[in-house]
Design a protein around this motif. Structure first.
Motif, PDB file in Angstrom:
ATOM      1  N   SER B  64      62.906 -40.790  20.666  1.00 11.30           N
ATOM      2  CA  SER B  64      62.212 -39.991  19.826  1.00 11.30           C
ATOM      3  C   SER B  64      63.295 -39.324  19.067  1.00 11.30           C
ATOM      4  O   SER B  64      64.483 -39.423  19.460  1.00 11.30           O
ATOM      5  CB  SER B  64      61.507 -38.726  20.605  1.00 11.30           C
ATOM      6  OG  SER B  64      62.236 -37.956  21.347  1.00 11.30           O
ATOM      7  N   SER B  65      62.952 -38.702  17.735  1.00  6.82           N
ATOM      8  CA  SER B  65      63.969 -38.051  17.159  1.00  6.82           C
ATOM      9  C   SER B  65      64.643 -36.984  17.803  1.00  6.82           C
ATOM     10  O   SER B  65      65.737 -36.818  17.754  1.00  6.82           O
ATOM     11  CB  SER B  65      63.221 -37.525  15.631  1.00  6.82           C
ATOM     12  OG  SER B  65      62.047 -36.743  15.913  1.00  6.82           O
ATOM     13  N   LYS B  66      63.853 -36.255  18.814  1.00  4.44           N
ATOM     14  CA  LYS B  66      64.197 -35.142  19.373  1.00  4.44           C
ATOM     15  C   LYS B  66      65.490 -35.594  20.432  1.00  4.44           C
ATOM     16  O   LYS B  66      66.373 -35.015  20.688  1.00  4.44           O
ATOM     17  CB  LYS B  66      63.036 -34.430  20.331  1.00  4.44           C
ATOM     18  CG  LYS B  66      63.418 -33.077  20.784  1.00  4.44           C
ATOM     19  CD  LYS B  66      62.079 -32.458  21.491  1.00  4.44           C
ATOM     20  CE  LYS B  66      62.390 -31.453  22.251  1.00  4.44           C
ATOM     21  NZ  LYS B  66      61.267 -31.300  23.332  1.00  4.44           N
ATOM     22  N   ALA B 359      67.742 -39.033  12.943  1.00  5.77           N
ATOM     23  CA  ALA B 359      66.607 -38.420  13.544  1.00  5.77           C
ATOM     24  C   ALA B 359      65.647 -37.722  12.486  1.00  5.77           C
ATOM     25  O   ALA B 359      64.341 -38.059  12.472  1.00  5.77           O
ATOM     26  CB  ALA B 359      67.153 -37.357  14.356  1.00  5.77           C
ATOM     27  N   ASP B 360      66.388 -37.244  11.358  1.00  7.34           N
ATOM     28  CA  ASP B 360      65.666 -36.614  10.325  1.00  7.34           C
ATOM     29  C   ASP B 360      64.885 -37.746   9.636  1.00  7.34           C
ATOM     30  O   ASP B 360      63.701 -37.460   9.357  1.00  7.34           O
ATOM     31  CB  ASP B 360      66.571 -35.870   9.455  1.00  7.34           C
ATOM     32  CG  ASP B 360      67.278 -34.647   9.953  1.00  7.34           C
ATOM     33  OD1 ASP B 360      66.933 -34.380  10.948  1.00  7.34           O
ATOM     34  OD2 ASP B 360      68.300 -34.083   9.508  1.00  7.34           O
ATOM     35  N   ASP B 363      61.777 -38.898  11.660  1.00  6.10           N
ATOM     36  CA  ASP B 363      60.626 -37.689  11.382  1.00  6.10           C
ATOM     37  C   ASP B 363      60.029 -37.765  10.069  1.00  6.10           C
ATOM     38  O   ASP B 363      59.041 -37.873  10.050  1.00  6.10           O
ATOM     39  CB  ASP B 363      61.375 -36.253  11.603  1.00  6.10           C
ATOM     40  CG  ASP B 363      61.709 -35.807  12.775  1.00  6.10           C
ATOM     41  OD1 ASP B 363      61.048 -36.644  13.572  1.00  6.10           O
ATOM     42  OD2 ASP B 363      62.516 -34.942  13.062  1.00  6.10           O
ATOM     43  N   ARG B 364      60.750 -38.242   9.023  1.00  2.81           N
ATOM     44  CA  ARG B 364      60.159 -38.423   7.633  1.00  2.81           C
ATOM     45  C   ARG B 364      59.577 -39.495   7.441  1.00  2.81           C
ATOM     46  O   ARG B 364      58.485 -39.554   6.647  1.00  2.81           O
ATOM     47  CB  ARG B 364      61.151 -38.148   6.605  1.00  2.81           C
ATOM     48  CG  ARG B 364      60.604 -37.893   4.977  1.00  2.81           C
ATOM     49  CD  ARG B 364      61.941 -37.576   4.100  1.00  2.81           C
ATOM     50  NE  ARG B 364      62.661 -36.437   4.650  1.00  2.81           N
ATOM     51  CZ  ARG B 364      63.915 -36.324   4.025  1.00  2.81           C
ATOM     52  NH1 ARG B 364      64.313 -37.339   3.180  1.00  2.81           N
ATOM     53  NH2 ARG B 364      64.575 -35.494   4.644  1.00  2.81           N
ATOM     54  N   GLY B 368      58.951 -40.094  13.762  1.00  2.46           N
ATOM     55  CA  GLY B 368      59.717 -39.667  14.676  1.00  2.46           C
ATOM     56  C   GLY B 368      60.282 -40.497  15.862  1.00  2.46           C
ATOM     57  O   GLY B 368      60.412 -40.169  16.945  1.00  2.46           O
ATOM     58  N   GLU B 369      60.171 -41.782  15.638  1.00  2.00           N
ATOM     59  CA  GLU B 369      60.345 -42.743  16.497  1.00  2.00           C
ATOM     60  C   GLU B 369      61.514 -43.691  16.138  1.00  2.00           C
ATOM     61  O   GLU B 369      61.641 -44.030  14.930  1.00  2.00           O
ATOM     62  CB  GLU B 369      59.252 -43.758  16.933  1.00  2.00           C
ATOM     63  CG  GLU B 369      59.209 -44.300  18.253  1.00  2.00           C
ATOM     64  CD  GLU B 369      58.032 -44.963  18.591  1.00  2.00           C
ATOM     65  OE1 GLU B 369      56.650 -44.596  18.315  1.00  2.00           O
ATOM     66  OE2 GLU B 369      58.241 -46.071  19.233  1.00  2.00           O
TER      67      GLU B 369
END
Lengths: 103, 551, 171
Positions: B64-66, B359-360, B363-364, B368-369
């Protein structure tokens, strides 16, 4: 550059004992004062296989402070400067041979 | 994405606490290095030339982006601001301090990332197709099964001290992107005549000093039986795999020495005795795991949006799109590969800033993957086609739009002697020089699909055996030499490359590779014939003549 | 070498008897597999209990006929990195229903206690005193287990399915 894991104790030229520091992995060299230094210039130099064996045994006895001690060749320059004796040790002593960023 | 529940999180945290205690005992001298070594390896910690190296698992290549931001944070806070993506869906940090490792692990655990079994003689990170769940024509999402296997193999009480490491890979597509034929167990999802999902099970593949292509041990094992069948294989291996010689300890040697038929009989016998016990996966159990995978709320989008039509006039965009963008199972979406192979860069490396930026962008543009593939590139798996032009510009700004995916400069390379204590020779500078030699994009396009794989020693982390061109570093009298093979491949038609001639010194490798490529261009019978097909048609000889005639 | 049994350090009532040595007249003994298989009648001949030290490279099938009468089976970890005895332990417990003492011997260290216990061991000849002292603490390291073994612990999957059932029952 045979892996030191398979190394038999028989040296053909001036050598030192090197390892990595347990707490942070930094490359260290066995000194003549029964200690370790991060600087190759402080390394104890051995010239016979018996000396090498003794230095390695002493280094291995410090299991808490150092990991994976082994014997490695050095080159001695005129004036006493110690240089790594092979590519592996040059890389360990001087760092990466590559650029990290594209160029 | 798979969502960890409280139990998964608890287990990871308990592992961190255990490792913190183990590190403490090592630093205090309570544990000797001999005792600690296997414990640290079981949590992904190696000792390399300059420092400890820390290998973190990215199970089946999904992030995930996180999670990616947290990896960036670890690179920055505990390392030197970058990480290296490997050929087995892991990321490695090269300069971690042992004393700080427990804290780094704790920070990763907060986002569900761990380093369990990324090394050691146990079941390693279960890998899969980096396009799992989004590739058109897939039997079903192989990550469901990968996750079931991940859980089952994590801290397994019977198989944590196997004769040697053990790697499982799963694919559910006709085209194998997970290299299952060079794994200890390869699983190919397919449906039987009754339409039920199950697996072709392959066993005994692997690279290293004795490379083998995996053999089919059972053409169909029903999904419900896959855990018990894998367990039967492992039990036979745990008992009979060789422990007298580290170089003969992998399951491939056992399979080879017994022969696949006898090995299969042993497994079958064990499997029968296990019966239909606690390992049988009822439908409801599989559905429980499946229910914790979430899929994006895709929109209904046109196949060819205006944004894409307009951008098609830009030749720079087009050449990137042609190489980096692949079809998605949902109309209007694409899978985008992010090349970690810039000209002159170390293959598979990403800086912390790049990770944050990806990661950004995930998300965009990708719900977010992020995915990680064994070719050491990243992918954004759900990009709306209308967003491709903008994404391309953004990727270009952070150096991740090199349009070379699957081309000659998309090189797989291990860290080699610049980092690795097992290496005999360097890998990265060879790769860097090759990317400079083939930097001209038109030339690379003309050459077409060509995989160069480089390993710095016989352990083959750079998968040299299965490169279309394989380069293996060896040592001769203290000098770096390189053996070169051609004709290998890692996909569903996997095979080992053949040696082209005597090893060549460091300084000549790039010249030799250029000669090989020139030979191919002269020998191919039409532009569409891929390098690997020309080698298959003509054999090694014409290449050998060309390369060694002048040497 | 301290013996941990049923979670506590206890006095070892068994005496390891070497192959050439004379058997004591009474008391509990542990003898080698070879010695035992050459003379299985020993089980009824002596007053004390008999246990067997079984090597990790021999199938436990040969031991199965005697399991009901054996007081202890000791499996061997020549080094903690050699995991064959984990399979033997599970087979004895889960396939052959052995319910006597199952003892871990050899290089038995703290960091393998949980694995050993999950595989069915209930007695441990622990190499280091400090590890034996830490046994109870170490066994509390984990509360989540993914694999079903014969040890009775609920797996993560069991717990999830239970949760699911209780949720659907409550609706």
């Amino acid at each position: 550059m045979t892996s030191p894991l398979q190394q038999k104790i028989k040296i053909t030229g001036p050598s030192m004992v090197t390892a990595n520091r347990t707490s942070d992995g930094v490359v260290i060299y066995r000194t003549a004062k029964q200690g370790w230094s991060a600087s190759l210039s402080d390394a104890a130099i051995v010239r016979t296989s018996d000396e090498a064996r003794a230095l390695l045994a002493e280094a291995n006895a410090d299991d808490v402070g150092a990991v994976g001690a082994y014997i490695a060749p050095v080159e001695l320059k005129d004036g006493g400067e110690i240089k790594p004796g092979n590519l592996r040790e040059r890389i360990r002593s001087k760092g990466l041979t590559i650029d990290l960023l594209p160029a | 994405m798979y969502a960890y529940d409280e139990l998964d999180r608890t287990l990871i945290n308990e592992r961190v606490s255990e490792f913190r205690d183990q590190v403490k005992r090592r630093l205090s001298g309570e544990l000797t290095e001999d005792e600690f070594k296997m414990l640290r390896l079981q949590n992904g910690v190696y000792l390399q030339l300059h420092a400890y190296m820390f290998r973190v698992a990215i199970p089946y290549g999904t992030l995930s982006s996180k999670q990616l931001r947290r990896l960036a944070h670890v690179a920055r806070r505990y390392d030197r601001g970058y990480g290296h993506f490997t050929t087995r869906q892991n990321i490695q940090f090269n300069w971690i301090k042992l004393s700080e490792l427990p804290d780094a692990l704790a920070e990763l655990a907060e986002v569900g990332i761990h380093a369990m079994q990324t090394s050691g003689n146990n079941m390693r990170n279960v890998t899969s197709d980096q396009w799992a769940g989004v590739a058109p024509g897939e039997v079903e999402d192989p990550r469901i099964w990968s996750e079931i296997l991940r859980q089952h193999t994590t801290l397994h009480p019977e198989f944590s001290f196997l004769p040697r490491k053990f790697k499982i890979a799963i694919t559910a597509s006709e085209h194998d992107r997970a290299a299952i034929k060079v794994h200890d167990i390869g699983l190919r999802l397919h449906k039987n005549a009754d339409g039920e999902t199950g697996f072709e099970v392959l066993v005994g593949g692997g690279l290293g000093r004795t490379p083998f292509i995996a053999k089919t041990i059972k053409p169909y094992v029903a999904g419900r039986d896959i855990l018990s069948y894998v367990e039967a294989i492992l039990r036979v291996y745990n008992q009979y795999g060789r422990r007298d010689n580290i170089y003969k300890a992998r399951i491939k040697i056992l399979v080879h020495e017994l022969g696949i038929e006898k090995f299969a009989r042993e497994v079958e016998e064990e499997w029968k005795q296990m019966g239909h016990g606690a390992l049988t996966l009822d439908h409801s159990v599989v559905e429980e795991v499946r229910s914790r995978f979430s899929y994006p709320p895709y929109e209904k989008l046109p196949h060819m949006p205006d944004e894409l039509k307009q951008a098609a006039h830009d030749p720079l965009f087009e050449r990137w799109r042609k190489n980096s963008v692949a079809p998605h199972k949902v109309q209007g979406y694409s899978i985008v590969t992010l090349s970690l192979k810039p000209v002159g860069g170390p293959p598979g490396d990403a800086t912390a800033d790049q990770m944050d930026a990806v990661a950004d962008l995930a998300d965009r543009y990708s719900f977010g993957e992020i995915r990680v593939g064994h070719e050491q590139n990243l992918a954004l798996p759900h990009v709306a086609k209308r967003d491709l032009p903008q994404l391309w510009k953004a990727l270009d700004r952070i150096g991740l739009a090199t349009p070379n995916v699957n081309l000659v400069t998309d090189i797989i390379a291990c860290p080699g002697l610049d980092y690795c204590s097992l290496a005999n020779a360097r890998s990265i500078p060879i790769a860097q020089e090759l990317t400079r030699r083939f930097a001209n994009h038109d030339t690379a396009e003309m050459i077409g699909r060509l995989h160069i794989n480089i390993s710095g020693c016989i352990n083959a982390c750079g998968h040299h055996h299965v490169g279309h061109i394989g380069i293996l570093g060896v040592e001769k009298n203290g000098e770096e030499f390189y053996q070169i093979t051609i004709g290998g491949r890692a996909d569903e038609n996997a095979q080992m490359g053949a040696l082209i001639g005597p090893a060549v010194p460091y300084a000549e490798v790039a010249d030799v590779i250029e000669d090989i490529v020139e030979a191919y261009l002269a020998l191919r019978d039409r532009p569409e014939e891929l390098f690997v097909d020309t080698v298959k048609r003509l054999g090694v000889e014409p290449f050998k003549e060309r390369v060694y005639a002048t040497r | 070498m301290p013996l941990v049994k049923n979670g506590r350090i206890t006095t070892d009532l068994f005496v390891h008897v070497a192959d050439g040595a004379e058997l004591p007249g009474d008391g509990d003994i542990l003898i080698s597999a070879e010695r035992f298989l050459a003379d299985p009648d020993i089980l009824s001949r002596r007053p004390g209990k008999t246990g067997v030290v079984w090597p990790n490279n021999r199938a436990v099938d040969d031991l199965v006929p005697y399991l009901e009468r054996l007081a202890a089976v000791a499996l061997v970890f020549p080094t903690f990195r050699d995991g064959r005895a984990y399979s033997q332990a599970r087979l004895l417990r889960e396939r052959h229903g052995y319910d006597g003492e199952l003892r871990a011997t050899g290089q038995v260290l703290r960091d393998q206690f949980v694995f050993m216990s999950r595989a069915g061991f209930d007695a441990f000849e622990v190499k280091k005193d400090a590890d034996a002292d830490a046994f109870a603490e170490t066994m509390k390291r984990y509360s989540v287990f993914y694999q079903p073994t014969g040890d009775g612990r609920l797996t993560a999957l069991n717990r999830r399915m239970q949760l699911r059932h209780s949720e659907s029952a409550g609706q």
